[in-house]
Design a protein around this motif. Structure first.
Motif, PDB file in Angstrom:
ATOM      1  N   GLU A 245     -11.504 -11.863  -9.047  1.00 15.76           N
ATOM      2  CA  GLU A 245     -11.483 -10.980 -10.218  1.00 15.76           C
ATOM      3  C   GLU A 245     -10.140 -11.042 -10.940  1.00 15.76           C
ATOM      4  O   GLU A 245     -10.089 -10.889 -12.169  1.00 15.76           O
ATOM      5  CB  GLU A 245     -11.784  -9.541  -9.798  1.00 15.76           C
ATOM      6  N   THR A 246      -9.069 -11.263 -10.201  1.00 15.75           N
ATOM      7  CA  THR A 246      -7.743 -11.362 -10.809  1.00 15.75           C
ATOM      8  C   THR A 246      -7.656 -12.611 -11.677  1.00 15.75           C
ATOM      9  O   THR A 246      -7.104 -12.565 -12.785  1.00 15.75           O
ATOM     10  CB  THR A 246      -6.644 -11.426  -9.738  1.00 15.75           C
TER      11      THR A 246
ATOM     12  N   GLU B 185      -7.110 -12.506  -6.385  1.00 16.39           N
ATOM     13  CA  GLU B 185      -8.504 -12.570  -5.980  1.00 16.39           C
ATOM     14  C   GLU B 185      -9.317 -13.177  -7.125  1.00 16.39           C
ATOM     15  O   GLU B 185      -8.791 -13.430  -8.208  1.00 16.39           O
ATOM     16  CB  GLU B 185      -9.018 -11.184  -5.614  1.00 16.39           C
TER      17      GLU B 185
ATOM     18  N   ILE C 204      -2.897 -10.776  -3.474  1.00 14.76           N
ATOM     19  CA  ILE C 204      -2.577 -10.496  -4.867  1.00 14.76           C
ATOM     20  C   ILE C 204      -3.527 -11.182  -5.829  1.00 14.76           C
ATOM     21  O   ILE C 204      -3.896 -10.622  -6.854  1.00 14.76           O
ATOM     22  CB  ILE C 204      -1.115 -10.912  -5.129  1.00 14.76           C
TER      23      ILE C 204
ATOM     24  N   LYS D  28       0.839  -1.208   0.000  1.00  8.65           N
ATOM     25  CA  LYS D  28       0.000   0.000   0.000  1.00  8.65           C
ATOM     26  C   LYS D  28       0.869   1.251   0.000  1.00  8.65           C
ATOM     27  O   LYS D  28       0.603   2.208  -0.753  1.00  8.65           O
ATOM     28  CB  LYS D  28      -0.925  -0.027   1.217  1.00  8.65           C
TER      29      LYS D  28
ATOM     30  N   LYS E 204     -11.754 -12.409  -2.008  1.00  8.28           N
ATOM     31  CA  LYS E 204     -11.688 -10.961  -1.831  1.00  8.28           C
ATOM     32  C   LYS E 204     -10.998 -10.660  -0.508  1.00  8.28           C
ATOM     33  O   LYS E 204     -11.351 -11.219   0.527  1.00  8.28           O
ATOM     34  CB  LYS E 204     -13.109 -10.369  -1.832  1.00  8.28           C
TER      35      LYS E 204
ATOM     36  N   GLU F  90      -5.827  -6.399 -11.964  1.00  7.59           N
ATOM     37  CA  GLU F  90      -6.970  -6.352 -12.879  1.00  7.59           C
ATOM     38  C   GLU F  90      -7.390  -4.938 -13.257  1.00  7.59           C
ATOM     39  O   GLU F  90      -8.192  -4.740 -14.169  1.00  7.59           O
ATOM     40  CB  GLU F  90      -8.157  -7.125 -12.293  1.00  7.59           C
ATOM     41  N   SER F  91      -6.813  -3.922 -12.570  1.00 10.28           N
ATOM     42  CA  SER F  91      -7.102  -2.537 -12.920  1.00 10.28           C
ATOM     43  C   SER F  91      -6.123  -1.986 -13.952  1.00 10.28           C
ATOM     44  O   SER F  91      -6.268  -0.836 -14.389  1.00 10.28           O
ATOM     45  CB  SER F  91      -7.061  -1.664 -11.657  1.00 10.28           C
TER      46      SER F  91
ATOM     47  N   GLN G 201      -0.953  -1.309  -7.346  1.00  8.57           N
ATOM     48  CA  GLN G 201      -2.352  -1.337  -7.775  1.00  8.57           C
ATOM     49  C   GLN G 201      -2.801  -2.761  -8.078  1.00  8.57           C
ATOM     50  O   GLN G 201      -1.988  -3.635  -8.376  1.00  8.57           O
ATOM     51  CB  GLN G 201      -2.520  -0.475  -9.034  1.00  8.57           C
ATOM     52  N   ARG G 202      -4.118  -2.977  -8.017  1.00 11.86           N
ATOM     53  CA  ARG G 202      -4.671  -4.272  -8.366  1.00 11.86           C
ATOM     54  C   ARG G 202      -4.320  -4.594  -9.822  1.00 11.86           C
ATOM     55  O   ARG G 202      -4.474  -3.760 -10.707  1.00 11.86           O
ATOM     56  CB  ARG G 202      -6.191  -4.279  -8.220  1.00 11.86           C
TER      57      ARG G 202
END
Length: 320
Positions: A217-218, A215, A213, A19, A209, A27-28, A24-25
């Motif tokens: 969504e990843t 998740e 690293i 952080k 969730k 998937e973003s 950043q994630r």
């Protein structure tokens, strides 16, 4: 921010460090941005040097392409004669990761297991989708074993291994080698492998969730980057847990993070191997998350997991 109490305190420290560094994630980000961030994170890890006998980075010729590889020679290799070899395939969802992001882990395995290690930088999506990575990993394995004398390899002591997507590729290479009559592989080192890209296991719901690293969504981001068609999820070369048979595969160690979306499929894959008569050892690391294996700069269990990998390799190679 509050964290799940099941997380190991050192993993909480990793989260805080990420952080603070503005990570950043995945998937973003675009694939190229995600790769850059992954390399930046790897470079930021300050640790003592792992001294080896020789490290060579080069490329081998394959039909219509060149495959970058890095060969790690253990200390004293000059006088050792032909050495056992580990072919290592890096993680990164078949989209990110390279020779540098996993350099330290492969160095450690080569030294601790006293073997040659060959890291393969296979083609990645979305630029080169499935089955490019599979083809590159199998080609590289066969290429070096076919030239064992030239590269100082003991062709009777060959292992394949990898973490996450690399564990997926190691399982597939082992299956292909069995079905195509070689090269002969005697061991599989599988670190939280993706063996069922379809997902849907209870661990997806439990750890999908807030557990680091990787998740839910990843995983979907990586699926969409790797595959041209979601129907390919049913191909055993994508989801090796769907192979028609597991008989005749080499023994394996499967190393799992407790708090990982991929945890349950790893457990099921171990059961399928055992049912087929394949010796398999499962090691689970409590409070750990996906990708912890490369966090040796902050996580003690990463060192322990690499030590466990090396011990399993030494046993398989007969050098324990």
């Amino acid at each position: 921010m509050s964290y799940d109490p099941r997380l190991h305190p050192q993993i909480v420290q990793v989260f805080e460090a990420m952080k603070a560094a503005g990570v950043q994630r995945v998937e973003s980000l675009t694939p190229e941005m995600a790769r850059h961030q992954h390399r930046r994170m790897a470079r930021a890890r300050v640790e003592p040097e792992i001294e080896l006998g020789l490290i060579e980075t080069f490329a081998i010729d394959a039909p219509g392409r060149r495959i970058p590889v890095r060969m790690y020679h253990p200390p004293g290799f000059e006088d050792a004669g032909p050495l056992p070899v580990l072919f290592y395939f890096h993680g990164g969802g078949h989209v990110i990761g390279d020779l540098d992001t996993h350099d330290r882990a492969v160095r450690a395995l080569a030294k601790k297991a006293n073997c040659l290690a060959i890291s393969v930088d296979y083609r990645k999506g979305p630029e080169n989708r499935f089955p490019g990575a599979v083809e590159d990993c199998f080609f590289a394995t066969k290429y070096f074993v076919d030239r064992a004398e030239r590269y100082g390899i003991d062709a009777d002591r060959v292992a394949v291994g990898g973490d996450s997507a690399g564990g997926n590729l190691a399982t597939v290479v082992a299956l292909m080698a069995r079905d195509q009559g070689g090269p002969k592989i005697i061991f599989q080192l599988l670190v939280y492998p993706v063996v069922d890209y379809r997902g849907g296991y209870p661990s997806y719901k439990e750890y999908g969730k807030g557990f680091g690293i990787l998740e839910e969504e990843t995983v979907d981001y990586f699926r969409r980057g790797y595959l041209a068609d979601m129907a390919q999820l049913e191909d055993w070369r994508v989801s090796p847990i769907l192979a028609s048979s597991f008989e005749g595969l080499p023994p394996a160690i499967i190393q799992l993070a407790e708090l990982d979306v991929l945890h349950d499929e790893g457990v099921l894959y171990a059961e399928k191997l055992r049912e087929a008569g394949v010796p398999v050892e499962v090691k689970e690391y409590k409070g750990q998350i996906h990708a912890f294996y490369t966090f040796t700069h902050m996580v003690d269990d990463a060192h322990r997991a690499q030590d466990d990998s090396a011990e399993a390799l030494r046993k398989a190679f007969g050098t324990a």
